[in-house]
Design a protein around this motif. Structure first.
Motif, PDB file in Angstrom:
ATOM      1  N   MET A 214       9.283 -10.571 -12.100  1.00 53.53           N
ATOM      2  CA  MET A 214       9.498  -9.319 -12.213  1.00 53.53           C
ATOM      3  C   MET A 214      10.985  -8.715 -11.378  1.00 53.53           C
ATOM      4  SD  MET A 214       5.907  -8.723  -9.701  1.00 53.53           S
ATOM      5  CE  MET A 214       6.356  -6.963  -9.473  1.00 53.53           C
TER       6      MET A 214
ATOM      7  N   THR B  62      -2.237  -1.811   2.632  1.00 53.50           N
ATOM      8  CA  THR B  62      -1.486  -2.685   1.957  1.00 53.50           C
ATOM      9  C   THR B  62      -1.325  -3.993   2.531  1.00 53.50           C
ATOM     10  OG1 THR B  62       0.418  -1.772   3.124  1.00 53.50           O
ATOM     11  CG2 THR B  62      -0.328  -0.835   0.822  1.00 53.50           C
TER      12      THR B  62
ATOM     13  N   ILE C   3       6.634   1.771  -4.326  1.00 48.86           N
ATOM     14  CA  ILE C   3       6.674   3.313  -3.858  1.00 48.86           C
ATOM     15  C   ILE C   3       6.533   3.389  -2.383  1.00 48.86           C
ATOM     16  CG2 ILE C   3       5.651   5.581  -4.078  1.00 48.86           C
ATOM     17  CD1 ILE C   3       4.914   4.753  -6.819  1.00 48.86           C
TER      18      ILE C   3
ATOM     19  N   GLY D  53       2.250  -4.524  -8.210  1.00 49.00           N
ATOM     20  CA  GLY D  53       3.817  -4.283  -8.562  1.00 49.00           C
ATOM     21  C   GLY D  53       4.183  -2.975  -8.786  1.00 49.00           C
ATOM     22  N   LYS D  54       3.022  -2.013  -9.193  1.00 50.40           N
ATOM     23  CA  LYS D  54       3.457  -0.525  -9.276  1.00 50.40           C
ATOM     24  C   LYS D  54       3.190   0.352  -8.028  1.00 50.40           C
ATOM     25  CE  LYS D  54       1.994   0.037 -14.244  1.00 50.40           C
ATOM     26  NZ  LYS D  54       1.906  -1.641 -14.372  1.00 50.40           N
ATOM     27  N   ILE D  55       2.640   0.039  -6.997  1.00 52.01           N
ATOM     28  CA  ILE D  55       2.321   0.974  -5.832  1.00 52.01           C
ATOM     29  C   ILE D  55       3.223   0.702  -4.943  1.00 52.01           C
ATOM     30  CG2 ILE D  55       0.177   1.999  -6.848  1.00 52.01           C
ATOM     31  CD1 ILE D  55      -1.200   0.533  -4.503  1.00 52.01           C
ATOM     32  N   TYR D  56       3.325  -0.770  -4.851  1.00 49.10           N
ATOM     33  CA  TYR D  56       3.890  -1.126  -3.434  1.00 49.10           C
ATOM     34  C   TYR D  56       5.334  -0.846  -3.424  1.00 49.10           C
ATOM     35  CZ  TYR D  56       0.572  -4.174  -1.091  1.00 49.10           C
ATOM     36  OH  TYR D  56      -0.189  -4.766  -0.250  1.00 49.10           O
TER      37      TYR D  56
ATOM     38  N   LYS E  45      11.997  -4.809  -7.125  1.00 49.33           N
ATOM     39  CA  LYS E  45      10.601  -4.568  -7.137  1.00 49.33           C
ATOM     40  C   LYS E  45       9.915  -5.609  -6.205  1.00 49.33           C
ATOM     41  CE  LYS E  45       8.311  -2.203 -10.612  1.00 49.33           C
ATOM     42  NZ  LYS E  45       7.270  -2.179 -11.716  1.00 49.33           N
TER      43      LYS E  45
ATOM     44  N   ASP F 280       1.421  -7.525 -11.045  1.00 45.02           N
ATOM     45  CA  ASP F 280       1.994  -6.513 -11.625  1.00 45.02           C
ATOM     46  C   ASP F 280       1.145  -5.169 -12.176  1.00 45.02           C
ATOM     47  OD1 ASP F 280       0.912  -7.668 -13.681  1.00 45.02           O
ATOM     48  OD2 ASP F 280       2.780  -7.319 -15.097  1.00 45.02           O
ATOM     49  N   VAL F 281      -0.168  -5.249 -11.910  1.00 43.20           N
ATOM     50  CA  VAL F 281      -0.789  -4.223 -12.325  1.00 43.20           C
ATOM     51  C   VAL F 281      -1.264  -3.181 -11.203  1.00 43.20           C
ATOM     52  CG1 VAL F 281      -3.246  -3.580 -13.161  1.00 43.20           C
ATOM     53  CG2 VAL F 281      -2.301  -5.531 -14.088  1.00 43.20           C
ATOM     54  N   ILE F 282      -1.329  -3.572  -9.984  1.00 46.11           N
ATOM     55  CA  ILE F 282      -1.635  -2.724  -8.827  1.00 46.11           C
ATOM     56  C   ILE F 282      -0.632  -2.757  -7.724  1.00 46.11           C
ATOM     57  CG2 ILE F 282      -2.874  -1.881  -7.027  1.00 46.11           C
ATOM     58  CD1 ILE F 282      -5.592  -2.650  -8.763  1.00 46.11           C
TER      59      ILE F 282
END
Length: 476
Positions: free
Chosen positions: A48, A333, A189, A184-187, A52, A180-182
């Motif tokens: 990744m 989280t 932010i 990797g995308k929201i963390y 990120k 990378d699905v959840i």
């Protein structure tokens, strides 16, 4: 004010200069193939982008720790600034960086497996059980609080149980789906939001002329709580926390290059130190000292009430939204990655591939059945041990890191000094704490020192025996 600004500059200097020395001791090789490529499975081992991975690591290790812990630690007065700065630069950031890199070198191995490699099978077997149990308990604890807050903001006819169910469903998905699905995308932010809230509060304190007190080498706790070792357990996240080492293997499996380890592991911890510094300053400045701070954080409002009041006042409506986000989202989280770390630890123990969804379900379903059951069990006494257990994890991890450095012929004092210190803290605390043996402080502190010295002697004896064995093997 000078203490606060100076502390922030020292944290920055720690990253710019001291972390490079640690990097040299680790013999970082940018040409070495990382686990993300060597063992890529599209689930846990996924390369990744560094930015990120850094933000995910930051949110993983931070959550509400450097906010709530800092506010409670600020009750001891401005001396808390010193612990955050020194603890973070020389202790926590080194702890996170070295343990993360050791995991990286061993193909993303979980913490308990690292213990086995460097501290022996007996320690490994004990810590396997404790690590998995600890991660599950952390996940469970961070269900009820956010669910209660969500229920108060958005009430439903099903009450708090509906929100508990929703959070558990989210936990389950975040645990079994590819990283990378959840995550990797929201963390990234939410990681940026947490950092932004801290920066906004810090800048607002300065621009609005709040008096941030200078350091005093005195215990100003309104309840006369003992500073040693209580403050060093109260402020864990932001200074040094063993929980971080349970999380680092997750990101060690996603790094593209060994060179990025310094940015991700050391850098994320320094960022957490900055957040802790800001909230120590906010607690002392906003409430004009420890008595005013104690009225709210030790009262019905608690630390959450202080976060809401400070954020709303200093940052307006945006601050209020960030505070709500922080108090609800940050615990969630922390909980989801705790469950994911438990799954990774279990699969390392079982040597069980996780590439197939069915394999992940075999591990995750029983784990979540236990987790759901524990939500209906009252274990306040058990949770009171979690603060101590976090620092005990740091102690054991630092000793394992010291063995690693010694075996590599590097400067083991980078971690063994911190290991000595955390041994004193952990032993002294459990000997005198209400949830511990409740012994007098003098006896507890002397015991802590003695145990630390015994551990140091054991460390050198183990290293000498290991060196002799290697030399005899080579000669023969």
């Amino acid at each position: 004010m000078y203490t606060f600004i100076g502390g922030l500059l020292v944290l920055l200097a720690g990253y710019v200069f001291f972390s490079r020395y640690v990097e040299k001791q680790l013999d970082v090789d940018e040409n070495s193939k990382t686990p993300a490529y060597k063992s890529g499975d599209g689930v846990d081992f996924i390369p990744m982008p560094t930015w990120k991975v850094y933000l995910i690591q930051f949110l993983n290790i931070a959550g509400l720790g450097p906010i709530f812990g800092a506010l409670m630690g600020a009750l001891y007065g401005p001396i808390a600034f010193l612990w955050v700065v020194v603890g973070c630069v020389l202790g926590g950031a080194v702890h996170d960086y070295v343990s993360g890199m050791i995991s990286l070198r061993h193909n993303g191995a979980s913490l308990s497996e690292i213990y086995g490699m460097y501290l022996g099978k007996k320690v490994q077997n004990i810590m396997r059980v404790i690590t998995v149990f600890f991660c599950v308990i952390v996940g469970v604890v961070f269900v009820a609080g956010p669910a209660g807050l969500l229920n108060s903001l958005i009430p439903t006819k099903f009450g708090i149980n509906l929100w508990i169910a929703i959070i558990f469903i989210y936990y389950f998905l975040a645990t079994i789906l590819p990283v990378d699905v959840i995550i990797g995308k929201i963390y990234p932010i939410f990681g940026m939001c947490l950092a932004f809230m801290a920066v906004g509060v810090g800048v607002s304190l300065i621009l609005n002329g709040y008096h941030i007190p200078e350091i005093q080498f005195a215990n100003l706790h309104p309840k006369n709580a003992s500073m040693w070792p209580m403050m060093f357990v109260t402020i864990a996240c932001g200074a040094i926390s063993g929980f971080h080492a349970t999380q680092s293997p997750m990101m060690a499996r996603c790094l593209k290059n060994e060179k990025d380890g310094r940015k991700v592991f050391y850098g994320a911890m320094i960022t957490e130190g900055v957040v802790a510094m800001v909230w120590v300053a906010a607690g002392l400045a906003f409430y004009k000292g420890t008595p005013g701070l104690a009225e709210i954080v030790l009262g019905k409002a608690g630390s959450a009430g202080a976060v809401f009041e400070i954020s709303n006042t200093l940052l307006g409506k945006a601050g209020g939204m960030l505070a709500i986000m922080g108090v609800i989202v940050c615990p969630i989280t922390t909980g989801d990655t705790a469950f994911r770390s438990a799954r990774l630890a279990l699969t390392d123990i079982l040597n069980y591939s996780q590439e197939k969804v069915s394999n992940r379900l075999v591990v995750a379903v029983p784990m979540f059945v236990v987790g759901v059951f524990l939500t209906f069990v009252k274990f306040p006494i058990l949770w009171r041990y979690m603060g101590w257990l976090t620092q005990a994890f740091a102690m054991v991890t630092l000793w394992a890191s010291s063995v690693y450095f010694y075996q590599k012929g590097k400067n083991h004092w980078l971690t063994s000094i911190s290991a000595l210190f955390m041994t004193c803290v952990s032993v002294s605390y459990i000997m005198q704490a209400p949830e511990g043996f409740k012994l007098p402080a003098t006896i507890s502190n002397i015991t802590g020192i003695c145990v630390a010295l015994v551990f140091l002697i054991m460390f050198f004896v183990k290293m000498k025996n290991t060196t002799t064995l290697v030399e005899n093997t080579v000669n023969n």
